[in-house]
Structure formats: C-alpha cells, structure tokens
Motif scaffolding. Sequence first.
Motif, PDB file in Angstrom:
ATOM      1  N   CYS A  23       0.921  -1.069  -0.045  1.00 39.98           N
ATOM      2  CA  CYS A  23      -0.015  -0.076   0.043  1.00 39.98           C
ATOM      3  C   CYS A  23       0.843   1.090  -0.157  1.00 39.98           C
ATOM      4  O   CYS A  23       1.987   1.296   0.631  1.00 39.98           O
ATOM      5  CB  CYS A  23      -0.777   0.108   1.402  1.00 39.98           C
ATOM      6  N   CYS A  24       0.555   2.233  -0.734  1.00 35.14           N
ATOM      7  CA  CYS A  24       1.324   3.566  -0.758  1.00 35.14           C
ATOM      8  C   CYS A  24       0.704   4.741  -0.227  1.00 35.14           C
ATOM      9  O   CYS A  24      -0.668   4.697  -0.152  1.00 35.14           O
ATOM     10  CB  CYS A  24       1.600   3.781  -2.229  1.00 35.14           C
ATOM     11  N   VAL A  25       1.600   5.424   0.254  1.00 35.55           N
ATOM     12  CA  VAL A  25       1.151   7.040   0.844  1.00 35.55           C
ATOM     13  C   VAL A  25       1.303   7.700  -0.537  1.00 35.55           C
ATOM     14  O   VAL A  25       2.931   7.831  -1.035  1.00 35.55           O
ATOM     15  CB  VAL A  25       1.791   7.406   1.746  1.00 35.55           C
ATOM     16  N   TYR A  26       0.379   8.539  -1.013  1.00 40.13           N
ATOM     17  CA  TYR A  26       0.531   9.204  -2.227  1.00 40.13           C
ATOM     18  C   TYR A  26       0.372  10.700  -2.087  1.00 40.13           C
ATOM     19  O   TYR A  26       0.019  11.341  -1.018  1.00 40.13           O
ATOM     20  CB  TYR A  26      -0.288   8.897  -3.237  1.00 40.13           C
ATOM     21  N   VAL A  27       1.063  11.476  -2.932  1.00 40.59           N
ATOM     22  CA  VAL A  27       1.039  12.947  -2.877  1.00 40.59           C
ATOM     23  C   VAL A  27       0.459  13.339  -4.488  1.00 40.59           C
ATOM     24  O   VAL A  27       1.112  13.229  -5.459  1.00 40.59           O
ATOM     25  CB  VAL A  27       2.180  13.766  -2.655  1.00 40.59           C
ATOM     26  N   ILE A  28      -0.690  14.018  -4.425  1.00 40.60           N
ATOM     27  CA  ILE A  28      -1.283  14.507  -5.839  1.00 40.60           C
ATOM     28  C   ILE A  28      -1.672  15.900  -5.566  1.00 40.60           C
ATOM     29  O   ILE A  28      -2.144  16.186  -4.662  1.00 40.60           O
ATOM     30  CB  ILE A  28      -2.567  13.506  -5.904  1.00 40.60           C
TER      31      ILE A  28
ATOM     32  N   MET B 185      -1.589  20.213  -2.010  1.00 38.76           N
ATOM     33  CA  MET B 185      -1.484  18.868  -2.175  1.00 38.76           C
ATOM     34  C   MET B 185      -2.359  17.901  -1.458  1.00 38.76           C
ATOM     35  O   MET B 185      -2.877  18.275  -0.385  1.00 38.76           O
ATOM     36  CB  MET B 185       0.170  18.311  -1.859  1.00 38.76           C
ATOM     37  N   LYS B 186      -2.905  16.609  -1.906  1.00 35.05           N
ATOM     38  CA  LYS B 186      -3.800  15.847  -1.454  1.00 35.05           C
ATOM     39  C   LYS B 186      -2.719  14.569  -0.911  1.00 35.05           C
ATOM     40  O   LYS B 186      -2.200  14.020  -1.836  1.00 35.05           O
ATOM     41  CB  LYS B 186      -4.677  15.015  -2.302  1.00 35.05           C
ATOM     42  N   ILE B 187      -2.791  14.391   0.414  1.00 33.39           N
ATOM     43  CA  ILE B 187      -2.078  13.146   0.816  1.00 33.39           C
ATOM     44  C   ILE B 187      -2.956  11.893   1.076  1.00 33.39           C
ATOM     45  O   ILE B 187      -3.850  12.213   2.352  1.00 33.39           O
ATOM     46  CB  ILE B 187      -1.231  13.798   2.010  1.00 33.39           C
ATOM     47  N   GLY B 188      -2.814  10.839   0.773  1.00 35.79           N
ATOM     48  CA  GLY B 188      -3.726   9.860   1.116  1.00 35.79           C
ATOM     49  C   GLY B 188      -3.055   8.341   0.724  1.00 35.79           C
ATOM     50  O   GLY B 188      -1.846   8.430   0.627  1.00 35.79           O
ATOM     51  N   ILE B 189      -3.666   7.522   0.906  1.00 37.48           N
ATOM     52  CA  ILE B 189      -3.240   6.068   0.687  1.00 37.48           C
ATOM     53  C   ILE B 189      -4.113   5.115  -0.352  1.00 37.48           C
ATOM     54  O   ILE B 189      -5.215   5.630  -0.784  1.00 37.48           O
ATOM     55  CB  ILE B 189      -3.079   5.222   2.178  1.00 37.48           C
ATOM     56  N   ALA B 190      -3.146   4.386  -0.709  1.00 31.13           N
ATOM     57  CA  ALA B 190      -3.847   3.422  -1.855  1.00 31.13           C
ATOM     58  C   ALA B 190      -3.079   2.160  -2.218  1.00 31.13           C
ATOM     59  O   ALA B 190      -2.035   2.079  -2.267  1.00 31.13           O
ATOM     60  CB  ALA B 190      -4.033   3.996  -3.229  1.00 31.13           C
TER      61      ALA B 190
END
Length: 191
Positions: free
Chosen positions: A22-27, A35-40
């Motif tokens: 699972c990753c922590v992402y920055v979009i 920036m949106k910081i979430g997981i996927a």
Amino acid sequence: MAIDLSAYTPRKRKHLRQVKACCVYVIGESNAGPMKIGIAGDIVQRFKQIDESGSAKQAVHYLMWTPGRPVATRIENYTHSLLLRAGRGLKGEWFNVDLETAKMTIKWAARELYPNASLYSHEKIIAQLEKKVMERPRKYAAVDSLQQINDIPEISGEFGSLSSTHSSFKNPVRDVAQMLEDEGHLIVRKV
C-alpha cells in the motif's frame, strides 16, 4: 515532476495486490500545491477516481510504498496530524503545502513510526517489480493439437499418454483436452 503511472502494468499491480503493498501518495495540480495526501493499494485505480471527481487536472507527484495498509494508514494519519498542527490543513486530505514539504513530512512520519521498516519510493518499487517480472519463467504456451501434448515428455509421462479416443471422463485431463480439440480450440500446456 509527475510520476508516470503507466509503469504500473496490470501484472505489476497484481503482484502489489498479492503482497498487500500500500502506498502513501501525494497528488496535486503542480509542485507548488495544494497537495492531497492519501493512501492506496492500487494507485492507478485511486488516481482515476480522484482525477474523474475534480475539475482541475491532477498528477501523482510522490509515492512511498509500504508493506501493508495498516503501515500506510499510520504514516498517513501522522502526516495529516503534523500538517494540521502546523496550520496547513485545507479540507479533508488536502493541505496547503508544496511537494517538497509534503514529501519531507511523509518521510519524517515514516521514520518516526517505523525506523527499521522497508519503505520504497516509486523508482525503487518499479525496479523491484521489473526484476520480479524478468525472473519469472514462462509457464504456458499454446499447442495446436492433442498429438502435440502426447509429444511433450513431462505431460505424457505425468498423466499417461493422451489419445484421441473418448473415454467417458475416466481421464479428465485427456477428456477435456479432447473436447477442446474437437471444438477447434487451442490447448494450453506447461513449458
């Protein structure tokens, strides 16, 4: 610079799902933020959902792959709390930060929570996945007829010789192969 998600081929995405990565992402729209910081678990699928829901064109700017959703969730939550305490929160998972601040905060949170964990950048996980794909032997090839199966030593020796005579399902391998051949289908064999 935005990450090219085409590097995450279906085979690589399947492998990541199998190992429960699972990753922590920055979009965000640009490196300047917000920036949106979430997981996927599946960044390609998640990015499509985000991209379709917003009016502005978004890009994935950073990924940190973790060994599972619980690890990614803790890193994400800690990152969010640090940025909220710094007064950088906007709405939900959106923060008034540039890319470098988002990356540094995620990395700091990860080191604080999991100092000995194996965490992978986008580049590192793609390199690891490329290595796995290249090492993987080819398992199956199409053959044109039942006779070609009989000519394969490991199959004729393992299952007995497969003949063209129908045997009322006494040998399921032979009978299924025969039915497929009778219907004009290619037969798949191990190589």
